[in-house]
Write a protein that holds these residues in place. Structure first.
Motif, PDB file in Angstrom:
ATOM      1  N   GLU A 142      37.732  43.162  32.198  1.00 27.94           N
ATOM      2  CA  GLU A 142      38.759  44.064  32.730  1.00 27.94           C
ATOM      3  C   GLU A 142      40.150  43.673  32.240  1.00 27.94           C
ATOM      4  O   GLU A 142      40.981  44.529  31.918  1.00 27.94           O
ATOM      5  CB  GLU A 142      38.717  44.019  34.256  1.00 27.94           C
ATOM      6  CG  GLU A 142      39.807  44.778  34.972  1.00 27.94           C
ATOM      7  CD  GLU A 142      39.845  44.430  36.446  1.00 27.94           C
ATOM      8  OE1 GLU A 142      40.949  44.431  37.021  1.00 27.94           O
ATOM      9  OE2 GLU A 142      38.771  44.140  37.028  1.00 27.94           O
ATOM     10  N   LYS A 143      40.403  42.351  32.129  1.00 28.68           N
ATOM     11  CA  LYS A 143      41.717  41.846  31.730  1.00 28.68           C
ATOM     12  C   LYS A 143      41.840  41.664  30.222  1.00 28.68           C
ATOM     13  O   LYS A 143      42.877  41.206  29.722  1.00 28.68           O
ATOM     14  CB  LYS A 143      41.989  40.510  32.423  1.00 28.68           C
ATOM     15  CG  LYS A 143      42.070  40.588  33.947  1.00 28.68           C
ATOM     16  CD  LYS A 143      43.402  41.137  34.393  1.00 28.68           C
ATOM     17  CE  LYS A 143      43.599  40.996  35.881  1.00 28.68           C
ATOM     18  NZ  LYS A 143      44.934  41.430  36.315  1.00 28.68           N
ATOM     19  N   GLN A 183      39.671  35.806  43.294  1.00 27.88           N
ATOM     20  CA  GLN A 183      40.995  36.428  43.311  1.00 27.88           C
ATOM     21  C   GLN A 183      42.024  35.501  42.663  1.00 27.88           C
ATOM     22  O   GLN A 183      42.935  35.965  41.983  1.00 27.88           O
ATOM     23  CB  GLN A 183      41.417  36.763  44.743  1.00 27.88           C
ATOM     24  CG  GLN A 183      42.702  37.579  44.822  1.00 27.88           C
ATOM     25  CD  GLN A 183      42.599  38.897  44.058  1.00 27.88           C
ATOM     26  OE1 GLN A 183      41.632  39.649  44.202  1.00 27.88           O
ATOM     27  NE2 GLN A 183      43.605  39.177  43.221  1.00 27.88           N
ATOM     28  N   MET A 184      41.860  34.199  42.864  1.00 28.71           N
ATOM     29  CA  MET A 184      42.764  33.244  42.227  1.00 28.71           C
ATOM     30  C   MET A 184      42.601  33.292  40.710  1.00 28.71           C
ATOM     31  O   MET A 184      43.581  33.200  39.960  1.00 28.71           O
ATOM     32  CB  MET A 184      42.528  31.826  42.753  1.00 28.71           C
ATOM     33  CG  MET A 184      43.503  30.797  42.217  1.00 28.71           C
ATOM     34  SD  MET A 184      43.265  29.158  42.937  1.00 28.71           S
ATOM     35  CE  MET A 184      43.804  29.470  44.630  1.00 28.71           C
ATOM     36  N   LEU A 185      41.359  33.423  40.253  1.00 25.72           N
ATOM     37  CA  LEU A 185      41.126  33.576  38.815  1.00 25.72           C
ATOM     38  C   LEU A 185      41.833  34.827  38.307  1.00 25.72           C
ATOM     39  O   LEU A 185      42.559  34.779  37.304  1.00 25.72           O
ATOM     40  CB  LEU A 185      39.626  33.663  38.530  1.00 25.72           C
ATOM     41  CG  LEU A 185      39.238  34.125  37.115  1.00 25.72           C
ATOM     42  CD1 LEU A 185      39.747  33.156  36.058  1.00 25.72           C
ATOM     43  CD2 LEU A 185      37.730  34.308  36.999  1.00 25.72           C
ATOM     44  N   ARG A 186      41.636  35.928  38.993  1.00 28.96           N
ATOM     45  CA  ARG A 186      42.253  37.198  38.582  1.00 28.96           C
ATOM     46  C   ARG A 186      43.776  37.071  38.509  1.00 28.96           C
ATOM     47  O   ARG A 186      44.415  37.487  37.549  1.00 28.96           O
ATOM     48  CB  ARG A 186      41.858  38.298  39.557  1.00 28.96           C
ATOM     49  CG  ARG A 186      42.342  39.690  39.176  1.00 28.96           C
ATOM     50  CD  ARG A 186      42.029  40.696  40.273  1.00 28.96           C
ATOM     51  NE  ARG A 186      40.599  40.815  40.489  1.00 28.96           N
ATOM     52  CZ  ARG A 186      39.795  41.614  39.796  1.00 28.96           C
ATOM     53  NH1 ARG A 186      40.321  42.367  38.826  1.00 28.96           N
ATOM     54  NH2 ARG A 186      38.512  41.685  40.046  1.00 28.96           N
ATOM     55  N   ASP A 187      44.345  36.428  39.540  1.00 25.49           N
ATOM     56  CA  ASP A 187      45.797  36.291  39.597  1.00 25.49           C
ATOM     57  C   ASP A 187      46.343  35.326  38.551  1.00 25.49           C
ATOM     58  O   ASP A 187      47.530  35.377  38.201  1.00 25.49           O
ATOM     59  CB  ASP A 187      46.223  35.807  40.992  1.00 25.49           C
ATOM     60  CG  ASP A 187      45.951  36.843  42.082  1.00 25.49           C
ATOM     61  OD1 ASP A 187      45.761  38.021  41.733  1.00 25.49           O
ATOM     62  OD2 ASP A 187      45.910  36.464  43.264  1.00 25.49           O
ATOM     63  N   SER A 188      45.484  34.417  38.051  1.00 28.83           N
ATOM     64  CA  SER A 188      45.925  33.409  37.085  1.00 28.83           C
ATOM     65  C   SER A 188      45.972  33.934  35.659  1.00 28.83           C
ATOM     66  O   SER A 188      46.584  33.320  34.781  1.00 28.83           O
ATOM     67  CB  SER A 188      45.003  32.182  37.143  1.00 28.83           C
ATOM     68  OG  SER A 188      45.043  31.566  38.421  1.00 28.83           O
TER      69      SER A 188
END
Length: 390
Positions: free
Chosen positions: A169-170, A132-137
């Motif tokens: 996805e990003k 989740q930290m990766l996703r948020d970064s």
């Protein structure tokens, strides 16, 4: 007293079949692979083509996506520097991890001095990142996520499939240093959408000085300018005369890699007996997903250097071979919140398919004796026994 080699995460013994495959291209078919006007040049060219085919088949990718170089360090420099340059208009933000290999961290530090912003993801006490930290970064200006498949010191395996899916996805490129995983586990790049991947042959019983860079063919081609300019070798992606014999060895070594369940059995027995026979030890990342051949253990209140000196017949390591000359504690262990004292007391054991049960048993026996002897003359150990330090 026999010689025992347990430093296989640094480099491995070349398999005899690999040497046999290489020798003709050192002694007989020694032509330049670009000199296709004559027979021995064509033989060299065909040998490189076969190695490329072997590697592509093993990774389940196209041959046109495989490029040869001198090893993973060159691959890392090529990708990080190349992507930072080619995608500067899109953004100047790269995400990596605090426990990456020094080849990544040193290159990122140099890129920071040119204005690139680097996010270094932390790890927990077992060496794992938070997805989740990766996703948020990931931000609109993020151009690359660079996270290794498996750590060379702790053996911790990162969830590369999940990371690849987040990046997909990003719409951000995912670059994976798979140096420690290739040859130890199967990697199907048709199933795992990693964009760019690198590894070195000498980690799986191939020759030193040769590596592979995989770059996925996409509808919008990935832009990576060459790090080394020269001729049109590797379709202009990497100049310089092809190192034919090691390339042949790389292909041969990779197609020979198979799963060896006895390696994990020996590693587990090593850890079990060390727990039983030696008090006050800590197995780093013990309960995380790890490479089946790797164990990084702290023998509290003595120095790893003292243990290795006391066991000159056993090849061990206190961490990465690329940082073994440094006086600082392991950056991997520091990121895992290990104290300096325990970091300096940590020894890495890394096994291979050539490791025998008898070697493991001898290592356990000699190690237990050495630790007991060293602790008997250790002031820190005495203070611990007296309850004056923890």
């Amino acid at each position: 007293m026999s010689w025992i080699y347990l430093d296989n995460n640094a480099t491995t013994k070349m398999a005899s079949e690999v040497l046999d495959a290489m020798l003709p291209f050192l002694q007989e078919s020694y032509g330049n692979a670009s000199s296709v006007q004559h027979r021995i040049g064509r033989e060299a060219n065909q040998a490189v083509a076969l190695a490329r085919e072997q590697i592509a088949q093993k990774l389940h990718v196209k041959e046109s996506e495989i490029f040869f170089n001198s090893g993973a360090t060159e691959g890392i420099n090529t990708v990080l520097r190349g992507i930072a340059h080619a995608y500067a208009r899109k953004g100047k933000h790269i995400i990596t991890c605090q426990t990456e290999h020094k080849a990544v961290l040193s290159t990122c530090a140099q890129l920071e001095r040119t204005g690139v912003e680097i996010t270094y993801l932390p790890v927990n006490k077992t060496g794992e990142i938070a997805l989740q930290m990766l996703r948020d970064s990931i931000r609109p200006d993020t151009i690359l996520v660079c996270i290794m498949a498996a750590n060379n010191e702790s053996g911790i395996i990162h969830p590369i499939s999940a990371i690849a899916e987040i990046c997909q996805e990003k719409d951000v490129l995912f670059f994976c240093d798979a140096t420690q995983l290739v040859g130890k586990q199967e990697i199907d790049l048709q199933r795992i959408p990693i964009d760019i991947l690198t590894f070195s042959a000498h980690k799986f019983h191939g020759p030193t000085g040769v590596g592979v860079l995989y770059v996925r063919r996409k509808r919008k081609p990935i832009q990576i300018p060459p790090l080394i300019s020269g001729g049109q070798q590797e379709n202009g992606f990497r100049g310089g005369t092809l190192n034919v014999a090691p390339i042949v060895g790389c292909g041969k070594a990779l197609i020979m890699t198979n799963l060896h369940p006895e390696i994990e059995q020996y590693r587990d027995e090593l850890e079990k007996q060390i727990k039983l026979q030696i008090p006050e030890i800590m197995i780093h990342g013990e309960h995380a997903q790890r490479l089946s051949n790797t164990s990084f253990i702290a023998f509290r209140h003595i120095k790893a250097a003292e243990i290795m000196t006391a066991l000159p017949h056993i090849a061990l390591s206190s961490g990465s071979a690329c940082t073994s000359g440094l006086l600082d504690p392991s950056h991997v262990l520091k990121a895992m919140a290990v104290s300096d004292d325990d970091a300096f007391a940590s020894v890495r054991f890394s096994l291979s398919k050539f490791t025998t049960k008898a070697e493991v048993e001898e290592t356990i026996n000699d190690l237990a004796k050495a630790v007991s002897r060293l602790r008997s003359s250790s002031p820190a150990w005495q203070l611990f026994k007296d309850g004056l330090i923890s």
